[in-house]
Design a protein around this motif. Structure first.
Motif, PDB file in Angstrom:
ATOM      1  N   ASP A 245       0.806  -1.229   0.000  1.00 39.54           N
ATOM      2  CA  ASP A 245       0.000   0.000   0.000  1.00 39.54           C
ATOM      3  C   ASP A 245       0.837   1.276   0.000  1.00 39.54           C
ATOM      4  O   ASP A 245       0.572   2.212   0.775  1.00 39.54           O
ATOM      5  N   GLY A 246       1.844   1.328  -0.834  1.00 41.74           N
ATOM      6  CA  GLY A 246       2.637   2.541  -0.971  1.00 41.74           C
ATOM      7  C   GLY A 246       3.607   2.797   0.158  1.00 41.74           C
ATOM      8  O   GLY A 246       4.219   3.877   0.222  1.00 41.74           O
ATOM      9  N   GLY A 247       3.792   1.836   1.041  1.00 45.36           N
ATOM     10  CA  GLY A 247       4.709   2.001   2.162  1.00 45.36           C
ATOM     11  C   GLY A 247       6.157   1.820   1.743  1.00 45.36           C
ATOM     12  O   GLY A 247       6.490   1.857   0.549  1.00 45.36           O
ATOM     13  N   PRO A 248       7.050   1.609   2.704  1.00 45.29           N
ATOM     14  CA  PRO A 248       8.470   1.431   2.385  1.00 45.29           C
ATOM     15  C   PRO A 248       8.697   0.156   1.567  1.00 45.29           C
ATOM     16  O   PRO A 248       7.967  -0.829   1.714  1.00 45.29           O
ATOM     17  N   ILE A 249       9.706   0.193   0.720  1.00 46.96           N
ATOM     18  CA  ILE A 249      10.039  -0.979  -0.098  1.00 46.96           C
ATOM     19  C   ILE A 249      11.019  -1.843   0.690  1.00 46.96           C
ATOM     20  O   ILE A 249      12.066  -1.368   1.126  1.00 46.96           O
ATOM     21  N   LYS A 250      10.665  -3.111   0.846  1.00 39.88           N
ATOM     22  CA  LYS A 250      11.476  -4.033   1.630  1.00 39.88           C
ATOM     23  C   LYS A 250      12.000  -5.161   0.754  1.00 39.88           C
ATOM     24  O   LYS A 250      11.491  -5.416  -0.327  1.00 39.88           O
ATOM     25  N   ILE A 251      13.021  -5.843   1.284  1.00 40.49           N
ATOM     26  CA  ILE A 251      13.660  -6.942   0.562  1.00 40.49           C
ATOM     27  C   ILE A 251      13.563  -8.232   1.365  1.00 40.49           C
ATOM     28  O   ILE A 251      13.733  -8.233   2.591  1.00 40.49           O
ATOM     29  N   TRP A 252      13.268  -9.324   0.666  1.00 37.87           N
ATOM     30  CA  TRP A 252      13.369 -10.669   1.239  1.00 37.87           C
ATOM     31  C   TRP A 252      14.340 -11.459   0.390  1.00 37.87           C
ATOM     32  O   TRP A 252      14.281 -11.407  -0.846  1.00 37.87           O
ATOM     33  N   SER A 253      15.237 -12.190   1.047  1.00 40.48           N
ATOM     34  CA  SER A 253      16.188 -13.029   0.311  1.00 40.48           C
ATOM     35  C   SER A 253      16.504 -14.282   1.113  1.00 40.48           C
ATOM     36  O   SER A 253      16.800 -14.198   2.309  1.00 40.48           O
ATOM     37  N   PRO A 254      16.448 -15.446   0.490  1.00 42.07           N
ATOM     38  CA  PRO A 254      16.800 -16.676   1.204  1.00 42.07           C
ATOM     39  C   PRO A 254      18.299 -16.807   1.448  1.00 42.07           C
ATOM     40  O   PRO A 254      18.728 -17.677   2.207  1.00 42.07           O
ATOM     41  N   PHE A 255      19.097 -15.939   0.823  1.00 40.06           N
ATOM     42  CA  PHE A 255      20.547 -16.022   0.954  1.00 40.06           C
ATOM     43  C   PHE A 255      21.079 -15.185   2.122  1.00 40.06           C
ATOM     44  O   PHE A 255      22.235 -15.299   2.484  1.00 40.06           O
ATOM     45  N   PHE A 256      20.228 -14.339   2.694  1.00 39.54           N
ATOM     46  CA  PHE A 256      20.610 -13.536   3.860  1.00 39.54           C
ATOM     47  C   PHE A 256      19.549 -13.770   4.920  1.00 39.54           C
ATOM     48  O   PHE A 256      18.522 -13.106   4.945  1.00 39.54           O
ATOM     49  N   GLN A 257      19.802 -14.724   5.778  1.00 34.36           N
ATOM     50  CA  GLN A 257      18.768 -15.214   6.678  1.00 34.36           C
ATOM     51  C   GLN A 257      18.190 -14.153   7.619  1.00 34.36           C
ATOM     52  O   GLN A 257      17.044 -14.239   8.017  1.00 34.36           O
ATOM     53  N   ASP A 258      18.977 -13.157   7.979  1.00 35.46           N
ATOM     54  CA  ASP A 258      18.476 -12.146   8.906  1.00 35.46           C
ATOM     55  C   ASP A 258      18.213 -10.818   8.224  1.00 35.46           C
ATOM     56  O   ASP A 258      17.990  -9.805   8.884  1.00 35.46           O
ATOM     57  N   PHE A 259      18.270 -10.801   6.914  1.00 37.34           N
ATOM     58  CA  PHE A 259      18.098  -9.536   6.195  1.00 37.34           C
ATOM     59  C   PHE A 259      16.668  -9.056   6.305  1.00 37.34           C
ATOM     60  O   PHE A 259      15.722  -9.786   6.011  1.00 37.34           O
ATOM     61  N   GLU A 260      16.475  -7.827   6.758  1.00 42.25           N
ATOM     62  CA  GLU A 260      15.146  -7.220   6.892  1.00 42.25           C
ATOM     63  C   GLU A 260      14.207  -8.095   7.740  1.00 42.25           C
ATOM     64  O   GLU A 260      13.009  -8.191   7.502  1.00 42.25           O
ATOM     65  N   ASP A 261      14.776  -8.776   8.753  1.00 38.55           N
ATOM     66  CA  ASP A 261      13.971  -9.590   9.673  1.00 38.55           C
ATOM     67  C   ASP A 261      13.158 -10.669   8.968  1.00 38.55           C
ATOM     68  O   ASP A 261      12.039 -10.990   9.362  1.00 38.55           O
ATOM     69  N   SER A 262      13.681 -11.251   7.889  1.00 35.49           N
ATOM     70  CA  SER A 262      12.961 -12.307   7.174  1.00 35.49           C
ATOM     71  C   SER A 262      13.828 -13.559   7.109  1.00 35.49           C
ATOM     72  O   SER A 262      14.461 -13.834   6.097  1.00 35.49           O
ATOM     73  N   PRO A 263      13.892 -14.324   8.187  1.00 35.96           N
ATOM     74  CA  PRO A 263      14.790 -15.491   8.238  1.00 35.96           C
ATOM     75  C   PRO A 263      14.272 -16.685   7.440  1.00 35.96           C
ATOM     76  O   PRO A 263      13.863 -17.700   7.988  1.00 35.96           O
ATOM     77  N   GLY A 264      14.242 -16.559   6.098  1.00 44.48           N
ATOM     78  CA  GLY A 264      13.868 -17.683   5.258  1.00 44.48           C
ATOM     79  C   GLY A 264      12.385 -17.967   5.195  1.00 44.48           C
ATOM     80  O   GLY A 264      11.954 -18.846   4.470  1.00 44.48           O
ATOM     81  N   ARG A 265      11.591 -17.272   5.958  1.00 46.94           N
ATOM     82  CA  ARG A 265      10.140 -17.460   5.905  1.00 46.94           C
ATOM     83  C   ARG A 265       9.506 -16.159   5.428  1.00 46.94           C
ATOM     84  O   ARG A 265      10.168 -15.149   5.282  1.00 46.94           O
ATOM     85  N   ILE A 266       8.219 -16.211   5.194  1.00 49.19           N
ATOM     86  CA  ILE A 266       7.525 -15.034   4.709  1.00 49.19           C
ATOM     87  C   ILE A 266       7.530 -13.935   5.778  1.00 49.19           C
ATOM     88  O   ILE A 266       7.302 -14.216   6.966  1.00 49.19           O
ATOM     89  N   PRO A 267       7.825 -12.692   5.420  1.00 43.44           N
ATOM     90  CA  PRO A 267       7.791 -11.597   6.399  1.00 43.44           C
ATOM     91  C   PRO A 267       6.388 -11.452   6.995  1.00 43.44           C
ATOM     92  O   PRO A 267       5.379 -11.674   6.309  1.00 43.44           O
ATOM     93  N   ASP A 268       6.331 -11.050   8.250  1.00 46.04           N
ATOM     94  CA  ASP A 268       5.040 -10.973   8.940  1.00 46.04           C
ATOM     95  C   ASP A 268       4.065 -10.014   8.269  1.00 46.04           C
ATOM     96  O   ASP A 268       2.873 -10.318   8.134  1.00 46.04           O
TER      97      ASP A 268
END
Length: 670
Positions: free
Chosen positions: A41-64
């Motif tokens: 909804d136009g908020g901040p752009i975030k990144i998810w990556s399975p290669f960086f387990q703690d990147f943007e608080d997304s440890p290999g699973r879907i971000p909350d």
């Protein structure tokens, strides 16, 4: 209201995306998600990556936050979203929390941009809309490097699939991925207030379902034919080497072939198809040199590429090719093809019964036996191409096409009674036109004659304002020798016979010019209306759909007869240069756009009706619809009846449709 999630994937694979298409690529064992960027909804752009387990608080699973939005029914929006749909459902669901999503949950910004006659390329689309973006060439080069396997180093296993995966490269890739979401979001926001009707959104979704359903391929036959083609190519290459005594070793060696020919006293400007065809007609060139040119021409035929394409993009599990149809592939709204490109299958010379025999021989015979029966093996395979699209066990195809749909639509739009009358009676429009040109009785125009062919070219070409020279060139392209006097007379005969069509060109041009001069005010021509609004010139079609001309302006231009007049110019994709640039239009061209758009609307409406009646559409080829049904389901007669049913918007004014079963040129004969 459901939330919007803008998304973009970056991935890597040993599979070639361009050749395989999104679905086959996503199903390849080597395909992995490097990262994806998302914005809720136009908020901040975030990144998810399975290669960086703690990147943007997304440890290999879907971000909350993404999990919550998806759970609440959020729409996933992307540029060319069939790729995102395929990756999401075939790759991403391997990770915790990512659930499979139906097509209806996706939205394609590129599709809406195309419906507005804007570029399908994200960067070009953003620039066309005046959005301030800069090319990230460094990021693009990095993306291309990381998306494909790299060569093994000296101490590495040469058989292993190896990647570029330095940590600093990932961080830079994330920024590139974020940028794409930022640009796609900006384009989506900019065009959100522009019209894209619910019916068009639903048609795009229907197109996606057709693409997901796929086209069934007889892969065993394809593999065998492809093997035969490779052997044939080897034979021709050996012959080429022998003839030139090793001076030329492959048919792709343009410079060597030209040099060898020059050594024999033959100087050609180039080796394009036109150059070679012209040289083969030249009686002064010796037969040996002609054979070299023939080999060059033979090995350039597209039939070999079609089979290779089928092999590259077919799903190995169920033997279907997915993603062959492109919604709004042309600015008029017509569908176009992708991957195996059924719309431009070359047609060989074999007839229906000969094609059936060729398949029998391919099935049971070897290469030598096949070539003995078909010395021009490439022509035989070209004739058989549609036959490689084969219904699986328990299914069959039903197909039919609209006959002369454009000329029927044109006469309806122009209120041209002279043409409509022909279609209401005998329907032989080509013979009728030829009889007018040659001042004969229609019964005296023989099928297959030059006269009928000239009448056909007049109906197909002269309806959009084509002049004498262009008509002459068009006829030449069909192997017809039409002199300037006959071309001039033919054009004059068409315009005299169908004078309402000529008036229609003038009225359309005048209405478009007035609409640009007077923004906000509609100008109607029969059942079409022009209006300037929101930076576009809109042409409202009988169906209610809008054709878009972006950033229209008026420009004074001198006519061939010396008169200065105002013409409409607009920003669009030049069909010749493939560049986004300002171009001009005129009455005949507007007429062509509108007529083709109406033909598309009639086709789209019929496809939806067929689907509702249980005739599952798998592809459309120009004015033909092909459906796949259980054996024994329905009839060709019912299929045609559904196709011939006029939508409500076309039921007044004499619009006439007629269909015929598709020729059994392989597709239906197996």
């Amino acid at each position: 209201m459901a939330k919007i999630v803008n998304i973009d994937f970056e991935s890597r694979s040993a599979c070639d995306l361009k050749k395989a298409g999104a679905w086959r690529y996503s199903r390849d064992d080597s395909t992995e998600v490097l990262c994806f960027a998302y914005r809720i909804d136009g908020g901040p752009i975030k990144i998810w990556s399975p290669f960086f387990q703690d990147f943007e608080d997304s440890p290999g699973r879907i971000p909350d936050d993404l999990h919550k939005a998806i759970g609440e029914g959020a729409t996933i929006r992307a540029w060319n979203s069939f790729f995102e749909f395929s990756i999401w459902n075939n790759v991403l669901t391997e990770f915790p929390g990512f659930m499979k999503l139906p097509l209806s949950r996706f939205e394609d910004t590129a599709a809406k941009a195309a419906a507005l006659a804007l570029p399908r390329n994200l960067e070009e689309g953003a620039k066309a809309l005046g959005l301030p973006i800069e090319k990230d060439m460094t990021g693009r080069r990095l993306m291309l490097k990381m998306s494909k396997p790299r060569k093994a180093k000296k101490d590495e296993d040469k058989n292993a699939v190896l990647w570029h995966e330095e940590p600093q490269d990932f961080i830079r890739l994330f920024e590139y991925c974020k940028k794409d979401v930022e640009v796609e979001s900006a384009v989506a926001t900019r065009i959100s207030a522009l019209p894209w009707s619910d019916s068009e959104r639903n048609l795009w979704l229907f197109d996606q379902r057709i693409n997901l359903r796929g086209v069934p391929i007889d892969i065993e036959m394809v593999e065998k034919a492809h093997k035969f083609l490779n052997l044939y190519e080897e034979d021709l290459t050996k012959e080429l080497i022998e003839i030139t005594e090793g001076a030329v070793t492959t048919a792709n060696q343009r410079a060597r072939i030209l040099s060898w020919l020059e050594g024999r006293g033959i100087v050609l400007e180039g080796l394009t198809k036109d150059h070679v065809v012209a040289a083969l007609k030249d009686k002064s060139i010796d037969e040996t040199s002609k054979r070299v040119l023939e080999i060059r021409l033979l090995l350039a035929k597209s039939s070999t590429k079609k089979l290779a394409s089928m092999l590259a993009c077919v799903d190995s599990e169920d033997k279907r090719v997915r993603g062959t149809l492109l919604y709004h592939g042309a600015s008029t709204g017509r569908f176009s093809g992708r991957l195996i490109q059924v719309q431009n299958f070359p047609r060989g010379s074999l007839k229906e019964d000969q094609i059936a025999e060729a398949f029998n021989l391919l099935n049971r015979g070897g290469y030598k036996n096949f070539r003995e029966h078909y010395p021009d093996l490439l022509d035989a395979i070209s004739s058989m191409l549609r036959g490689f699209i084969a219904a699986p066990k328990g299914k069959e195809f039903v197909a039919a096409d609209f006959s002369s749909i454009e000329s029927r639509a044109l006469f309806w739009l122009a209120n041209e009674e002279a043409g409509l009358k022909v279609y209401r009676t005998h329907g032989k429009i080509y013979e009728d036109m030829a009889a007018t040109i040659y001042n004969k009785q229609m019964e005296d125009i023989e099928k297959g004659s030059f006269e009928r062919q000239l009448g056909k070219q007049a109906i197909l070409g002269a309806g959009y304002g084509m002049g004498r020279q262009k008509f002459q060139q068009t006829c030449e392209g069909y192997g017809m020798d039409v002199g300037p006097d006959l071309a001039k007379f033919t054009i004059a005969a068409f315009r005299s016979k169908f004078s309402n069509v000529v008036q229609y060109w003038r009225d359309l041009e005048n209405a478009a010019v007035l609409a640009v001069k007077n923004p906000g005010k509609p100008y109607k021509v029969n059942n079409v209306a022009f209006k300037m609004a929101k930076g576009f010139l809109w042409a409202r079609l009988p169906s209610g759909r809008l054709l878009a001309y972006y950033k229209p302006r008026l420009k004074m231009k001198e006519t061939p007869w010396g008169e200065m007049k105002a013409v409409v110019t607009y920003m669009g994709l030049n069909s010749q240069t493939r560049k986004w640039e300002r171009q001009s239009t005129y009455g005949g061209k507007l007429c062509e756009n509108i007529t083709q758009a109406v033909a598309r609307d009639l086709m789209a409406d019929a496809m939806v009706r067929l689907e509702a009646a249980g005739y599952s559409v798998i592809m459309t080829v120009h004015d033909e619809v092909v459906s796949e049904v259980p054996e024994g389901f329905g009839t060709v007669k019912e299929f045609e009846l559904i196709l011939n049913t006029l939508p409500k918007w076309a039921q007044t004014g004499g619009c006439l449709l007629y269909t015929s079963p598709s020729p059994r040129d392989g597709l239906l004969s197996r």
